[in-house]
Design a protein around this motif. Structure first.
Motif, mmCIF file in Angstrom:
data_model
loop_
_atom_site.group_PDB
_atom_site.id
_atom_site.type_symbol
_atom_site.label_atom_id
_atom_site.label_comp_id
_atom_site.label_asym_id
_atom_site.label_seq_id
_atom_site.Cartn_x
_atom_site.Cartn_y
_atom_site.Cartn_z
ATOM 1 N N TYR A 72 41.450 -17.262 33.929
ATOM 2 C CA TYR A 72 39.804 -17.611 34.242
ATOM 3 C C TYR A 72 39.170 -16.812 34.842
ATOM 4 O O TYR A 72 39.549 -16.794 36.135
ATOM 5 N N ARG A 73 38.065 -16.048 34.476
ATOM 6 C CA ARG A 73 37.298 -15.058 35.460
ATOM 7 C C ARG A 73 38.221 -14.264 36.172
ATOM 8 O O ARG A 73 38.058 -13.830 37.274
ATOM 9 N N GLY A 74 39.328 -13.577 35.577
ATOM 10 C CA GLY A 74 39.899 -12.755 36.358
ATOM 11 C C GLY A 74 41.332 -12.185 35.449
ATOM 12 O O GLY A 74 41.241 -12.557 34.454
ATOM 13 N N SER A 75 42.011 -11.315 36.045
ATOM 14 C CA SER A 75 43.129 -10.702 35.486
ATOM 15 C C SER A 75 44.083 -10.052 36.590
ATOM 16 O O SER A 75 43.733 -9.849 37.460
ATOM 17 N N MET A 76 45.101 -9.578 35.847
ATOM 18 C CA MET A 76 46.155 -8.478 36.702
ATOM 19 C C MET A 76 45.496 -7.496 36.906
ATOM 20 O O MET A 76 45.464 -6.760 38.095
ATOM 21 N N LEU A 77 44.447 -6.699 36.224
ATOM 22 C CA LEU A 77 43.801 -5.505 36.518
ATOM 23 C C LEU A 77 42.841 -5.836 37.488
ATOM 24 O O LEU A 77 42.909 -4.864 38.515
ATOM 25 N N LYS A 78 42.296 -6.949 37.827
ATOM 26 C CA LYS A 78 41.387 -7.162 39.027
ATOM 27 C C LYS A 78 42.074 -7.156 40.102
ATOM 28 O O LYS A 78 41.771 -6.600 41.289
ATOM 29 N N ASP A 79 43.208 -7.938 40.281
ATOM 30 C CA ASP A 79 43.996 -8.077 41.085
ATOM 31 C C ASP A 79 44.763 -6.780 41.710
ATOM 32 O O ASP A 79 44.903 -6.677 42.997
ATOM 33 N N LYS A 80 45.138 -6.015 40.831
ATOM 34 C CA LYS A 80 45.657 -4.559 41.125
ATOM 35 C C LYS A 80 44.586 -3.482 41.292
ATOM 36 O O LYS A 80 44.958 -2.368 41.583
ATOM 37 N N ASN A 81 43.116 -3.665 41.224
ATOM 38 C CA ASN A 81 42.251 -2.778 41.235
ATOM 39 C C ASN A 81 42.362 -1.542 40.396
ATOM 40 O O ASN A 81 42.146 -0.410 40.481
ATOM 41 N N TYR A 82 42.766 -1.921 39.094
ATOM 42 C CA TYR A 82 42.954 -0.832 37.965
ATOM 43 C C TYR A 82 41.405 -0.846 37.320
ATOM 44 O O TYR A 82 40.884 -1.627 37.276
ATOM 45 N N ILE A 83 41.196 0.207 36.726
ATOM 46 C CA ILE A 83 40.121 0.852 36.235
ATOM 47 C C ILE A 83 40.414 1.075 34.797
ATOM 48 O O ILE A 83 40.943 1.658 34.389
ATOM 49 N N VAL A 84 39.614 0.311 34.070
ATOM 50 C CA VAL A 84 39.597 0.257 32.467
ATOM 51 C C VAL A 84 38.850 1.108 31.902
ATOM 52 O O VAL A 84 37.526 1.026 31.832
ATOM 53 N N VAL A 85 39.301 2.349 31.444
ATOM 54 C CA VAL A 85 38.450 3.497 30.724
ATOM 55 C C VAL A 85 38.448 3.340 29.291
ATOM 56 O O VAL A 85 37.512 4.128 28.709
ATOM 57 N N GLU A 86 39.126 2.430 28.632
ATOM 58 C CA GLU A 86 39.136 2.619 27.241
ATOM 59 C C GLU A 86 39.916 1.159 26.875
ATOM 60 O O GLU A 86 40.737 0.689 27.275
ATOM 61 N N ALA A 87 39.303 0.657 25.864
ATOM 62 C CA ALA A 87 39.822 -0.537 25.165
ATOM 63 C C ALA A 87 40.037 -0.500 23.785
ATOM 64 O O ALA A 87 39.228 0.032 22.978
ATOM 65 N N THR A 88 41.025 -1.115 23.083
ATOM 66 C CA THR A 88 41.226 -1.178 21.675
ATOM 67 C C THR A 88 41.251 -2.608 21.269
ATOM 68 O O THR A 88 41.931 -3.731 21.849
ATOM 69 N N PHE A 89 40.269 -2.976 20.124
ATOM 70 C CA PHE A 89 40.425 -4.391 19.761
ATOM 71 C C PHE A 89 40.811 -4.402 18.231
ATOM 72 O O PHE A 89 40.583 -3.417 17.503
ATOM 73 N N LYS A 90 41.500 -5.543 18.045
ATOM 74 C CA LYS A 90 42.023 -5.822 16.526
ATOM 75 C C LYS A 90 40.830 -6.743 15.941
ATOM 76 O O LYS A 90 40.971 -7.841 16.268
ATOM 77 N N LEU A 91 40.252 -6.319 15.141
ATOM 78 C CA LEU A 91 38.933 -7.176 14.382
ATOM 79 C C LEU A 91 39.142 -7.413 12.794
ATOM 80 O O LEU A 91 39.651 -6.444 12.154
ATOM 81 N N LYS A 92 38.834 -8.571 12.335
ATOM 82 C CA LYS A 92 38.841 -8.855 10.834
ATOM 83 C C LYS A 92 37.557 -8.357 10.267
ATOM 84 O O LYS A 92 36.537 -8.775 10.959
ATOM 85 N N ILE A 93 37.751 -8.103 9.113
ATOM 86 C CA ILE A 93 36.564 -7.966 8.297
ATOM 87 C C ILE A 93 35.842 -9.331 7.759
ATOM 88 O O ILE A 93 36.631 -10.407 7.844
ATOM 89 N N GLY A 94 34.455 -9.435 8.023
ATOM 90 C CA GLY A 94 33.835 -10.836 8.059
ATOM 91 C C GLY A 94 32.513 -10.552 7.316
ATOM 92 O O GLY A 94 32.180 -9.606 6.860
ATOM 93 N N ASP A 95 31.742 -11.576 7.104
ATOM 94 C CA ASP A 95 30.511 -11.717 6.327
ATOM 95 C C ASP A 95 29.533 -11.189 7.430
ATOM 96 O O ASP A 95 29.265 -11.838 8.466
ATOM 97 N N GLN A 96 28.698 -10.190 7.484
ATOM 98 C CA GLN A 96 27.826 -9.514 8.340
ATOM 99 C C GLN A 96 26.765 -10.566 8.665
ATOM 100 O O GLN A 96 26.217 -10.867 9.783
ATOM 101 N N MET A 97 26.195 -11.300 7.635
ATOM 102 C CA MET A 97 24.969 -12.383 7.742
ATOM 103 C C MET A 97 25.637 -13.513 8.441
ATOM 104 O O MET A 97 24.889 -13.802 9.332
#
Length: 295
Positions: free
Chosen positions: A159-184
């Protein structure tokens, strides 16, 4: 001046302000800062940040949409796609781009005023899961200047945090796995989320979002008591507790960071005195405030 780079619209000057255009440039800047023992801080849209009126005595590295927002889509299987984005892309932009591609899973982040990198680090969300459920992996730079790839599980989002925040990591790129859906249907959900968000959140005033971490399961009754108290609408200069949502502190116009911090200190004092709770801040504070230096 940092007031041009934060959603609070306050803050003095940084000693050095840089906008790198490549991952390698960020690595070089981080390593130089370490070599010469110079403090550095990474910002995106400046939406979860309060900078001192005296500024920041170090290097500000900005990763935002105009320098880190490349987008690439690849098909994983019949129903799933991988969407890779730069950490500087705004969450709102990512949500819209996903909708245009008829990909579902990121409707919740529409109108969250921050970047993808910052949103992952803070595990930002509105009503549901934010980016947690569709997140697949991230590319980060460590405080030592090393590049790493981490799975969603390795990020340890809470909740409102992560290991990334705790260790001061810099996120420069992210990959998401998404499903096809109804655009409307995707667009309809985004519209509903926007309406709900702005019923109780400031649209026209400077703000950094929710200033404190409200654990509504644990402190739900406290929130209601606080809401009913005479602290609602409390002001110091042009800084005020927002009347429609006590989680927000707003800049009514020409507020200073010191005035905002006075409101913050007042809230913390009231919560401690009345409920014996040391409420935790969600917004990050940097620079000097009353002889305390925040980095």
């Amino acid at each position: 001046m940092m007031n041009k780079h934060t959603t609070f619209r306050t803050g003095g000057s940084a000693k050095i302000f840089v906008k790198p255009k490549t991952i390698n440039q960020i690595v070089q800047i981080v390593k130089l800062c370490n070599q010469y023992k110079i403090f550095f801080f990474v910002i995106g849209n400046g939406s979860n940040l309060l900078v001192s009126d005296k500024g920041y005595n170090g290097v500000i590295i900005q990763i935002r949409e105009d320098n880190f927002s490349d987008l690439k889509v690849t098909k994983k299987d019949e129903n799933n796609y991988l969407l890779k984005v730069g950490g500087g892309m705004l969450m709102k932009t990512l949500s819209i781009e996903s909708c245009l591609l008829s990909l579902t899973g990121l409707e919740d982040i529409i109108d969250i005023p921050g970047t993808v990198g910052g949103g992952i680090i803070m595990n930002a969300s509105f009503k549901k899961t934010g980016m947690y459920k569709p997140l697949f992996k991230v590319k980060v730079i460590t405080p030592d200047g090393n590049i790493m790839e981490l799975s969603k599980e390795e990020c340890k989002l809470v909740y409102r945090g992560s290991m990334l925040k705790d260790k001061n990591y810099i996120v420069v790129e992210a990959t998401f796995k998404l499903k096809i859906g109804d655009q409307m249907k995707i667009q309809k959900q985004m519209t509903e989320n926007t309406k709900k968000r702005y019923r109780k959140q400031p649209m026209y005033f400077g703000s950094a979002g929710c200033f404190f971490k409200w654990d509504h399961k644990k402190h739900g009754s406290l929130y209601e008591k606080y809401k009913k108290s005479n602290i609602v609408g409390y002001k110091v200069g042009k800084a005020m507790i927002y009347t429609e949502n006590i989680s927000f502190i707003v800049n009514l116009g020409q507020a200073t960071s010191n005035q905002i911090m006075e409101v913050v200190n007042h809230i913390e004092k009231i919560i401690k005195e009345n409920y014996n709770i040391n409420i935790k801040r969600e917004v990050i504070v940097i620079g000097p405030f009353n002889d305390i230096e925040y980095y």
